[in-house]
Design an enzyme around this catalytic site. Structure first.
Site, PDB file in Angstrom:
ATOM      1  N   LYS A  37       0.820  -1.221   0.000  1.00 14.57           N
ATOM      2  CA  LYS A  37       0.000   0.000   0.000  1.00 14.57           C
ATOM      3  C   LYS A  37       0.854   1.271   0.000  1.00 14.57           C
ATOM      4  O   LYS A  37       0.472   2.266  -0.622  1.00 14.57           O
ATOM      5  CB  LYS A  37      -0.950   0.002   1.190  1.00 14.57           C
ATOM      6  CG  LYS A  37      -0.285   0.208   2.546  1.00 14.57           C
ATOM      7  CD  LYS A  37      -1.317   0.289   3.650  1.00 14.57           C
ATOM      8  CE  LYS A  37      -0.651   0.459   5.005  1.00 14.57           C
ATOM      9  NZ  LYS A  37       0.095   1.723   5.118  1.00 14.57           N
ATOM     10  N   THR A  38       2.001   1.248   0.689  1.00 13.97           N
ATOM     11  CA  THR A  38       2.826   2.453   0.737  1.00 13.97           C
ATOM     12  C   THR A  38       3.344   2.805  -0.653  1.00 13.97           C
ATOM     13  O   THR A  38       3.408   3.986  -1.027  1.00 13.97           O
ATOM     14  CB  THR A  38       4.007   2.258   1.712  1.00 13.97           C
ATOM     15  OG1 THR A  38       3.496   1.903   2.995  1.00 13.97           O
ATOM     16  CG2 THR A  38       4.811   3.536   1.843  1.00 13.97           C
ATOM     17  N   ASP A 216      -3.821   7.615   5.051  1.00 15.22           N
ATOM     18  CA  ASP A 216      -3.292   6.258   5.236  1.00 15.22           C
ATOM     19  C   ASP A 216      -3.830   5.667   6.537  1.00 15.22           C
ATOM     20  O   ASP A 216      -4.196   6.396   7.467  1.00 15.22           O
ATOM     21  CB  ASP A 216      -1.762   6.317   5.269  1.00 15.22           C
ATOM     22  CG  ASP A 216      -1.127   4.938   5.195  1.00 15.22           C
ATOM     23  OD1 ASP A 216      -1.824   3.982   4.795  1.00 15.22           O
ATOM     24  OD2 ASP A 216       0.054   4.819   5.545  1.00 15.22           O
ATOM     25  N   GLU A 217      -3.872   4.339   6.614  1.00 15.29           N
ATOM     26  CA  GLU A 217      -4.312   3.615   7.822  1.00 15.29           C
ATOM     27  C   GLU A 217      -5.672   4.122   8.308  1.00 15.29           C
ATOM     28  O   GLU A 217      -5.897   4.344   9.497  1.00 15.29           O
ATOM     29  CB  GLU A 217      -3.264   3.758   8.945  1.00 15.29           C
ATOM     30  CG  GLU A 217      -1.877   3.250   8.602  1.00 15.29           C
ATOM     31  CD  GLU A 217      -1.779   1.733   8.555  1.00 15.29           C
ATOM     32  OE1 GLU A 217      -2.821   1.053   8.698  1.00 15.29           O
ATOM     33  OE2 GLU A 217      -0.660   1.215   8.381  1.00 15.29           O
ATOM     34  N   GLN A 247      -7.584  -5.213   9.565  1.00 17.86           N
ATOM     35  CA  GLN A 247      -6.487  -4.886  10.477  1.00 17.86           C
ATOM     36  C   GLN A 247      -6.863  -3.759  11.442  1.00 17.86           C
ATOM     37  O   GLN A 247      -5.984  -3.093  11.986  1.00 17.86           O
ATOM     38  CB  GLN A 247      -5.232  -4.504   9.690  1.00 17.86           C
ATOM     39  CG  GLN A 247      -4.650  -5.658   8.884  1.00 17.86           C
ATOM     40  CD  GLN A 247      -3.286  -5.343   8.309  1.00 17.86           C
ATOM     41  OE1 GLN A 247      -2.285  -5.275   9.019  1.00 17.86           O
ATOM     42  NE2 GLN A 247      -3.243  -5.144   7.002  1.00 17.86           N
ATOM     43  N   ARG A 593       1.996 -11.676   9.760  1.00 19.82           N
ATOM     44  CA  ARG A 593       3.368 -11.183   9.952  1.00 19.82           C
ATOM     45  C   ARG A 593       4.373 -12.207   9.453  1.00 19.82           C
ATOM     46  O   ARG A 593       5.544 -11.884   9.245  1.00 19.82           O
ATOM     47  CB  ARG A 593       3.657 -10.912  11.434  1.00 19.82           C
ATOM     48  CG  ARG A 593       2.787  -9.893  12.149  1.00 19.82           C
ATOM     49  CD  ARG A 593       2.661  -8.602  11.405  1.00 19.82           C
ATOM     50  NE  ARG A 593       1.444  -8.587  10.585  1.00 19.82           N
ATOM     51  CZ  ARG A 593       1.196  -7.704   9.645  1.00 19.82           C
ATOM     52  NH1 ARG A 593       2.085  -6.788   9.350  1.00 19.82           N
ATOM     53  NH2 ARG A 593       0.056  -7.744   8.968  1.00 19.82           N
TER      54      ARG A 593
END
Length: 737
Positions: A37-38, A216-217, A247, A593
């Site tokens: 996503k970044t 973002d987020e 998330q 993760r």
């Protein structure tokens, strides 16, 4: 278009590229774990400037941390140098920027100070001088919580607290804060929103300035932040938010998942793009994570996939006890050292910070370096040092360092002047501070005399003869209650969402291994001191990572071991559906993760309040499709069947494994995995079949007898149908002939 940006766009997958090139209508990018996503955000910034001709000063990008903002700025500027002029800020820093430029409109100085938590409490103390500090701390937390929900004293505050006086206290605080001309952190969002809503000219300027807003987020945003975002946007603003509803794990901090779930309703005409290709994990890990989080109803839905190989099946390792859990993971890491596998490949995850103690102790004894992320080592935590200071002072009443730490904690109205008076009597008391305290009492003020007298009474009571046959745990529990340390840290937990009480309970568990005698206390303190002073290796950064599941967000490791997978521990609460869904999202975060290996450990027994209690495997393990996991039973006896029952799957016989968690062996010959076989020379005093009576449980029968070191551990099934585990050495079990 620059060659660098063109090359970058060619490196994107089709869906990422679609998100970068999108313009016009509002856009929701649902970015799954490890989906890049970044890269999409920085590519979008560069594309908007180069291809769409957007002035970089008219782009506002909002992140949740200053570190993320700086990374975004650096990477975007690498693709397009003019991106350095983009405003990239956190919600709070943007609010401060806008308020300073319009300070006079909201009654602030342009140089206003931002109050932190301590400043808030100091201000409240000046307003309510007779109020206890813990109550002021709670009030400050409630005010901050109200502002996170976008609530002023004029709103319905019943969602914050049922206290009828809260509205008046909140109003008094706000009035004084405005008179001073400063702002707290909540104001940076709330007052910015009010500025935009109440001042049309400011709102017009902001709408003209910022043509593009990127967030973002977004799944971590709270209600007040949504309200500010809404006020920042006009009908002509291009709004794009990036987040992952699966998330959203910070509800305890005020995050509101409805913000992302209802984005298309808040911004009509929204397009939704799903980034589902994962670049981090193997296929089996992704399939497992998707299968479990797919049980949630409150989600927009997506399915992670990857071009990576399917890889090894994730493992569920079933163990007898939490102590075995720490031992076996340590053995696995020792094998890594022997084979040259970097320890940094592995992360040990747990639901609560308190669980780190057993791992820290085991790793320290094995001289395996480790690092703890996001918190202090167990014996360095404030609440643990407080409790240990009490123990040290009781063991040695000449310990001035420990005395200074505990004499006024919780507050007893004893300042430095009173402390000096007490210590001035050390000579006549021959260094015994408790005796010096007794000598000093007549010369203290009435308030100080009350506080000092209460402490002396507490100290005297805790020095009563110990109850024979009990463990140090019961005495420590009494100390934590009578000293009010438990209440003190409970209030801190309620305010800050910390886990101090669980850490204190884990200290009680550690004390349960020692008898309730003076010698037991000394031995316990010595063991603690040796553990806390051990080196973790030359460089903890090169060691294994110990980390809570919450703190792993944004990280990745070759191997992830999720520990404590038991009902009541993870998930913490199975009754509230919204809490259960958040716990399931936390499972998804933890599982994703892992890059190559994913392991879950679950234990049949665990110490709670110093007593060994039976546990059931987490329901999340039962939600994993059988074809996506392997079961490894390490000396578990009937526990595998218990797992099958809890999972609702077909009862089956599982294979037992040895320390490498891979090669099947005969359980009877597995020395490292079979404590009962290890201790076969020890004779059980309560063999299987023995009928017993327990004061709390009634009549029962021993169904299993094993050894934990030299201590016999028995599993008893009572006539009520209940089962429980005991150490006969420390629990009263009467034989029935």
């Amino acid at each position: 278009m620059s060659t660098k940006l063109e090359t970058f766009l060619q490196s994107l997958n089709p869906v990422q590229k679609e998100a970068v090139l999108h313009h016009g209508s509002p856009l929701l990018i649902l970015a799954g774990a490890g989906s890049g996503k970044t890269r999409v955000i920085i590519g979008k910034i560069a594309y908007l400037i180069q291809r769409q001709g957007i002035d970089p000063r008219s782009i506002l990008a909002v992140t949740f941390t200053n570190k993320a903002a700086e990374e975004m700025r650096t990477r975007a500027a690498d693709l397009e140098p003019r991106a350095g002029d983009v405003m990239i800020k956190t919600f709070h820093s943007f609010g401060a920027w806008l308020l300073r430029r319009n300070a006079s409109l909201v009654g602030l100085s342009s140089q206003f100070t931002i109050y932190d938590d301590d400043d808030q409490q100091t201000l409240l103390k000046s307003l309510f001088p007779g109020t206890q500090q813990n109550l002021l701390r709670a009030l400050a937390h409630q005010i901050s919580r109200a502002k996170d929900f976008g609530l002023t004293p004029d709103h319905d505050l019943s969602t914050i607290t049922g206290d009828p006086e809260f509205r008046a206290d909140y109003r008094t605080y706000e009035k004084r804060l405005r008179e001073i001309g400063n702002a707290d952190f909540g104001d940076l969002i709330l007052r910015t929103t009010h500025l935009l809503e109440d001042e049309p000219l400011v709102k017009k300027r902001i709408h003209e300035r910022f043509q593009v807003i990127l967030v973002d987020e977004y799944q971590d945003s709270n209600i007040a932040q949504y309200q500010m975002l809404r006020a920042l946007c006009s009908d002509q603003t291009y709004i794009c938010v990036v987040g992952d509803d699966d998330q959203s794990i910070y509800r305890f901090r005020g995050a509101e998942i409805a913000n992302i779930l209802q984005f298309s309703q808040h911004f009509p005409g929204t397009d939704t793009i799903r980034l589902e290709q994962n670049y981090r994990s193997t296929g089996n890990i992704l399939a497992l994570a998707s299968a479990v989080v797919g049980k949630n109803e409150g989600r927009l839905g997506k399915e992670l996939w990857t071009h990576n190989p399917d890889g090894d099946l994730p493992q569920i390792v079933m163990l007898d006890s939490a102590e075995d859990e720490a031992r076996e993971i340590t053995a696995l890491l020792q094998q890594d050292i022997r084979t040259g596998t970097p320890l940094t490949n592995t992360a040990i995850l747990y639901r609560t910070n308190a669980q780190s103690r057993l791992f820290e102790t085991s790793l320290l004894h094995a001289a395996i370096p480790y690092r703890i992320v996001g918190t202090l080592r167990f014996y360095e935590r404030e609440e643990i040092k407080d409790a240990l200071a009490f123990l040290k002072f009781i063991a040695n009443p000449k310990d001035e360092i420990s005395f200074r730490r505990i004499i006024n904690k919780p507050a007893r109205g004893l300042g430095n002047a009173t402390l000096s008076k007490i210590l001035s009597h050390l000579g006549p008391a021959q260094g015994n501070i408790a005796l010096a305290l007794e000598f000093a009492l007549p010369g203290l003020s009435a308030k100080a005399r009350t506080g000092a007298g209460d402490f002396l009474k507490l100290y005297t009571g805790l020095n009563d003869p110990p109850q024979k046959g009990s463990t140090l745990a019961s005495w420590l529990e009494a100390l934590l209650e009578t000293s009010r340390l438990m209440d003190y840290h409970q209030q801190q937990d309620e305010i800050a969402g910390t886990q101090k009480i669980q850490n204190l309970e884990e200290l009680v568990n550690a004390a349960s291994l020692y008898p309730n005698t003076t010698e037991g206390l000394v031995d316990f303190l010595e063991a603690v001191e040796l553990d806390s002073s051990r080196e973790t290796g030359e460089d903890g950064e090169n060691g294994v990572t110990l980390i809570t599941m919450h703190n792993t967000k944004g990280l990745e490791f070759s191997r992830v071991i999720c520990t404590g997978m038991e009902e009541g521990l993870f998930p913490r609460n199975g009754d509230d559906s919204s809490e259960l869904e958040e716990e399931r999202r936390l499972f998804y975060v933890a599982a994703t993760r892992a890059q190559h290996q994913l392991v879950f450990t679950t234990c049949r027994t665990r110490r709670i309040h110093g007593r060994i209690v039976d546990s059931l495997p987490s329901r999340f393990l039962g939600e994993i499709p059988p074809e996506l996991r392997t079961l490894t039973s390490l000396g578990m006896g009937g526990y595998t069947n218990a797992f099958s029952d809890s999972a609702g799957s077909t009862r089956r016989k599982e294979t037992a494994y040895q320390g490498d968690w891979g090669r099947p062996v005969n359980l009877e010959s597995s020395r490292s995995m079979n404590p009962q076989a290890q201790q076969q020379k020890l004779k059980a005093t309560f063999p299987k079949g023995t009928r017993i009576y327990h004061d709390d449980y009634g009549v029962g029968e021993i169904v299993k007898s094993t050894f934990n070191g030299s201590d016999e551990v028995v599993l008893v099934r009572f006539e009520s149908g209940r089962t429980a585990t005991f150490l006969p050495k420390y629990n009263q079990l009467d034989r029935i002939q």
